[in-house]
Design an enzyme around this catalytic site. Structure first.
Site, PDB file in Angstrom:
ATOM      1  N   ARG A   1      -6.982  -5.101 -14.192  1.00 28.28           N
ATOM      2  CA  ARG A   1      -6.542  -6.466 -13.845  1.00 28.28           C
ATOM      3  C   ARG A   1      -7.119  -6.784 -12.475  1.00 28.28           C
ATOM      4  O   ARG A   1      -6.706  -6.194 -11.476  1.00 28.28           O
ATOM      5  CB  ARG A   1      -5.023  -6.535 -13.775  1.00 28.28           C
ATOM      6  CG  ARG A   1      -4.301  -6.405 -15.106  1.00 28.28           C
ATOM      7  CD  ARG A   1      -2.802  -6.526 -14.880  1.00 28.28           C
ATOM      8  NE  ARG A   1      -2.063  -6.743 -16.103  1.00 28.28           N
ATOM      9  CZ  ARG A   1      -1.361  -5.792 -16.725  1.00 28.28           C
ATOM     10  NH1 ARG A   1      -1.322  -4.567 -16.244  1.00 28.28           N
ATOM     11  NH2 ARG A   1      -0.700  -6.072 -17.833  1.00 28.28           N
TER      12      ARG A   1
ATOM     13  N   CYS B   1      -3.382  -3.593 -25.072  1.00 26.23           N
ATOM     14  CA  CYS B   1      -3.255  -3.235 -23.657  1.00 26.23           C
ATOM     15  C   CYS B   1      -1.998  -3.819 -23.010  1.00 26.23           C
ATOM     16  O   CYS B   1      -1.812  -3.724 -21.810  1.00 26.23           O
ATOM     17  CB  CYS B   1      -4.505  -3.622 -22.872  1.00 26.23           C
ATOM     18  SG  CYS B   1      -4.787  -5.399 -22.845  1.00 26.23           S
TER      19      CYS B   1
ATOM     20  N   HIS C   1       0.838  -1.207   0.000  1.00 22.00           N
ATOM     21  CA  HIS C   1       0.000   0.000   0.000  1.00 22.00           C
ATOM     22  C   HIS C   1       0.865   1.245   0.000  1.00 22.00           C
ATOM     23  O   HIS C   1       0.565   2.237  -0.642  1.00 22.00           O
ATOM     24  CB  HIS C   1      -0.888   0.030   1.245  1.00 22.00           C
ATOM     25  CG  HIS C   1      -2.110  -0.815   1.109  1.00 22.00           C
ATOM     26  ND1 HIS C   1      -2.914  -0.756   0.004  1.00 22.00           N
ATOM     27  CD2 HIS C   1      -2.666  -1.718   1.930  1.00 22.00           C
ATOM     28  CE1 HIS C   1      -3.912  -1.601   0.160  1.00 22.00           C
ATOM     29  NE2 HIS C   1      -3.788  -2.210   1.321  1.00 22.00           N
TER      30      HIS C   1
ATOM     31  N   ASP D   1       1.650 -11.323 -23.498  1.00 24.24           N
ATOM     32  CA  ASP D   1       1.533 -12.768 -23.686  1.00 24.24           C
ATOM     33  C   ASP D   1       1.625 -13.166 -25.154  1.00 24.24           C
ATOM     34  O   ASP D   1       2.222 -14.183 -25.482  1.00 24.24           O
ATOM     35  CB  ASP D   1       0.214 -13.279 -23.098  1.00 24.24           C
ATOM     36  CG  ASP D   1       0.335 -13.506 -21.600  1.00 24.24           C
ATOM     37  OD1 ASP D   1       1.353 -14.082 -21.189  1.00 24.24           O
ATOM     38  OD2 ASP D   1      -0.556 -13.085 -20.854  1.00 24.24           O
TER      39      ASP D   1
ATOM     40  N   GLU E   1      -4.361 -12.839 -27.065  1.00 19.51           N
ATOM     41  CA  GLU E   1      -3.003 -12.999 -26.558  1.00 19.51           C
ATOM     42  C   GLU E   1      -2.464 -14.415 -26.804  1.00 19.51           C
ATOM     43  O   GLU E   1      -1.353 -14.731 -26.423  1.00 19.51           O
ATOM     44  CB  GLU E   1      -2.906 -12.604 -25.082  1.00 19.51           C
ATOM     45  CG  GLU E   1      -3.992 -13.146 -24.198  1.00 19.51           C
ATOM     46  CD  GLU E   1      -3.957 -12.569 -22.780  1.00 19.51           C
ATOM     47  OE1 GLU E   1      -3.001 -11.869 -22.410  1.00 19.51           O
ATOM     48  OE2 GLU E   1      -4.908 -12.844 -22.034  1.00 19.51           O
TER      49      GLU E   1
HETATM   50  C1  PEP Z   1      -0.862  -8.985 -21.887  1.00 17.24           C
HETATM   51  O1  PEP Z   1      -0.651 -10.200 -21.859  1.00 17.24           O
HETATM   52  O2  PEP Z   1      -0.385  -8.216 -22.746  1.00 17.24           O
HETATM   53  C2  PEP Z   1      -1.698  -8.362 -20.851  1.00 17.24           C
HETATM   54  C3  PEP Z   1      -2.047  -7.086 -20.929  1.00 17.24           C
HETATM   55  O3  PEP Z   1      -2.081  -9.125 -19.810  1.00 17.24           O
HETATM   56  P1  PEP Z   1      -1.140  -9.483 -18.556  1.00 17.24           P
HETATM   57  O4  PEP Z   1       0.133  -8.670 -18.668  1.00 17.24           O
HETATM   58  O5  PEP Z   1      -1.934  -9.151 -17.352  1.00 17.24           O
HETATM   59  O6  PEP Z   1      -0.917 -10.946 -18.742  1.00 17.24           O
HETATM   60 MG    MG Z   2      -1.848 -11.501 -20.619  1.00 19.79          MG
END
Ligand code: PEP
Ligand code: MG
Length: 589
Positions: free
Chosen positions: A311, A517, A204, A470, A446
């Protein structure tokens, strides 16, 4: 000669920790004596004193509660940091924790010992419990218990709880640990930076530091013992280093770095209110990635068009039991309401891979990145999944929520997830619980197989969001967490760009929006190339938002498209394109 010179006889001693909040600070140390209390000594009590000892303990709890309520009042009065009030509330709740209070009283009675000692025993067993927990986030929650215990012991011992508000003058605060209740009282005005021996990115304290934009480095092991009041230090919160006893040359060098950093910040400031629109009038949406409600103000302050990736894993990490539907709802409603009228894209649980959650007792897998993670786990545990889906749906009644499924690898998985969503909707309708009937359903792209059949998947969803973190890992067969193959992790690999391009085209052919993202979206140079490939939306951390907005505003869509097509066809970024990107970065308007 300063103490540190006497101790080491040298300047420029560099300590490396974890940079949790960017920025540079140059100043003198102020040791905050709030983290490390000498263990109170053990003392047998005569039976006749036991009731008094229990009363003394209860008084200390009452006093601690009063102090925390005062801090809370102060924060609300100042009108700053109100979003952190829940942390104080959590500490107040811990003061009433059965285990803490009842067990301490039991030890005082049974073992006829002083309250300080009894409490210390209880705190030790609680902290042993937390230190054995596997997941980092939950382990860090153990420190909250320690902070609360520390406050009670101080009150028992009649020691003043030195708080940040007592500090006069600009200082760099160092402590073994800093309680979130102290961090909340920091302002950019009285504290230049802070350093702690313990802690991690998700504590935190780190979150509060980021939202107050105070440079901070944690996890410095023994820094609080190495340095003393008045010692000169330089803190670089961006890379996580501390220079103890800096030489004149180093101070000069860092003064320049600090000025550059601040000029940069001022320079970017004007982009907060501006949209990401190119010189030739093409606009893309810039969204924020968050993990907790505390990050929403920062995203909004940087002028994001909404939340592109929430997330939700942290909601599961911060606890010993599965979150209930009401707990999910509380978190999502708060985010949805705060970002309204802009959308909040809530991603369903993406557990597994590098995101391990101990409470779910996942079986050990040889290859967890390709194992039972994310949507695969949720489809195996429909109850867990539906609890979250119902809560997201219910939160959609309070603003604009969008649902996003992670790690979809094929059409059946997507249909199964949608069927459970439909079931949840029907239940809510029957229960008369409102939700947005037009809630948008999207999915992350992904997994390469999903990218290849994007045309089929696009018929089933309202948007795609490409998770490049990913996608690159799976497309190039490179473990994203393995430093030995990190050199191969190349977002501009022609295979990656071709996959992204084909997903964008498939999405657009079906009339749906396509965003990115993953971390790639937040790199200004990549953002231009992604725009050239046709992306509609980029979602990133708060820090990157202004940098990406700036480069987009200085670029032309036409040149970005030409560059993207050259890179796609040649398979590499030519020197001419590198110069073009640099030239765009240097442009002024
Ligand atoms: C990704 O895989 O690009 C993504 C945004 O998800 P995470 O990083 O939470 O796996
Ligand atoms: Mg991901």
């Amino acid at each position: 000669m300063t103490e540190i010179e006497k101790k080491y006889g040298i300047s420029d001693i560099i300590k490396k920790g974890i940079g949790v909040s960017s920025g540079i600070a140059i100043g003198k140390i102020y040791k905050l004596d709030s983290g490390h209390l000498d263990t109170p000594s053990f003392c047998y009590m005569d039976k006749s004193y036991i009731p008094l000892e229990i009363k003394r303990f209860k008084d200390a709890i009452r006093q601690s509660k009063k102090q925390l309520l005062n801090i809370k009042k102060q924060i609300i009065k100042n009108g700053k940091g109100a979003e952190h009030v829940p942390i104080i509330d959590a500490h107040i709740m811990m003061l009433g924790d059965e285990k803490l209070v009842k067990d301490t009283i039991k030890i005082i009675k049974d073992e006829m010992v002083n309250a300080e000692w009894a409490l210390k025993m209880v705190l030790k067993s609680l902290s042993d419990f937390f230190s054995r927990v596997d997941d980092v986030y939950l382990r860090e929650r153990g420190s909250d218990i320690e902070h609360v215990g520390d406050r009670i012991i101080r009150n028992l011992m009649g020691k003043k709880h030195e708080g940040i508000s007592d500090i006069k003058g600009d200082v760099i605060v160092v402590s073994h640990d800093i309680a979130p209740t102290d961090t909340i009282q920091m302002t950019k005005g009285n504290v230049l930076a802070f350093l702690t021996d313990v802690g991690g990115r998700t504590s935190h304290t780190a979150i509060v530091a980021r939202s107050l934009e105070i440079p901070a480095v944690v996890g410095l092991e023994n820094i609080s013992q190495m340095i003393n009041d008045g010692d000169a230090v330089i803190v670089d919160g961006t890379i996580g280093t501390v220079v103890i006893n800096p030489s004149k040359d180093t101070i000069k060098e860092y003064k320049k770095k600090k000025k550059d950093y601040e000029d940069h910040d001022r320079f970017y400031h004007k982009y907060k209110a501006l949209s990401a629109q190119t010189i030739d009038g093409h606009r893309i949406k810039i969204m924020g990635n968050i993990e907790m409600i505390e990050e929403v103000p920062s995203i909004m302050d940087h002028g994001a068009d909404g939340i592109g990736l929430y997330r939700t894993e942290f909601l599961y990490l911060n606890r010993r039991h599965m979150p209930s539907e009401e707990e999910h709802l509380k978190a999502y409603k708060a985010v949805v309401e705060k970002i309204a009228p802009n959308p909040a894209t809530i991603r369903t649980l993406d557990i597994g891979g590098d995101k391990f959650i101990s409470l779910m007792e996942l079986a050990e897998e040889i290859n967890p990145a390709m194992g039972l993670r994310a949507i695969r786990f949720c489809l195996k545990k429909p109850d867990v999944f539906k609890t979250q889906l119902r809560a997201i749906l219910r939160a959609s009644a309070f603003g604009k929520a969008r649902i996003m499924f992670p790690m979809i690898s094929g059409i059946d998985e997507l249909l199964a997830a949608k069927a459970l969503l439909e079931e949840s909707k029907n239940e809510l309708r029957q229960e008369g619980k409102p939700f947005d009937e037009n809630i948008e359903i999207g999915m992350m792209i992904e997994v390469p197989s999903a990218a290849i059949i994007a045309d089929m998947l696009a018929k089933e969803v309202s948007f795609f969001s490409i998770g490049t973190n990913d996608l690159i890992q799976y497309a190039l067969a490179i473990d994203r967490g393995n430093e030995h193959v990190a050199y191969l992790y190349e977002p501009l690999h022609p295979a990656v760009l071709r996959i992204i391009k084909s997903v964008i085209d498939a999405g657009h052919n079906a009339g749906i929006e396509v965003g990115v993202c993953g971390e790639m979206a937040g790199e200004p140079e990549y953002a231009v190339i992604l725009m050239g490939l046709g992306i509609d939306q980029l979602s990133m951390n708060a820090f990157s938002i202004l940098r990406v907005k700036r480069i987009i505003r200085h670029a032309r869509l036409s040149e970005a498209e030409e560059m993207a097509s050259r890179i796609l066809n040649s398979g590499a970024v030519s020197d001419a394109d590198k110069s073009l990107i640099n030239e765009i970065l240097m442009r002024n308007n």
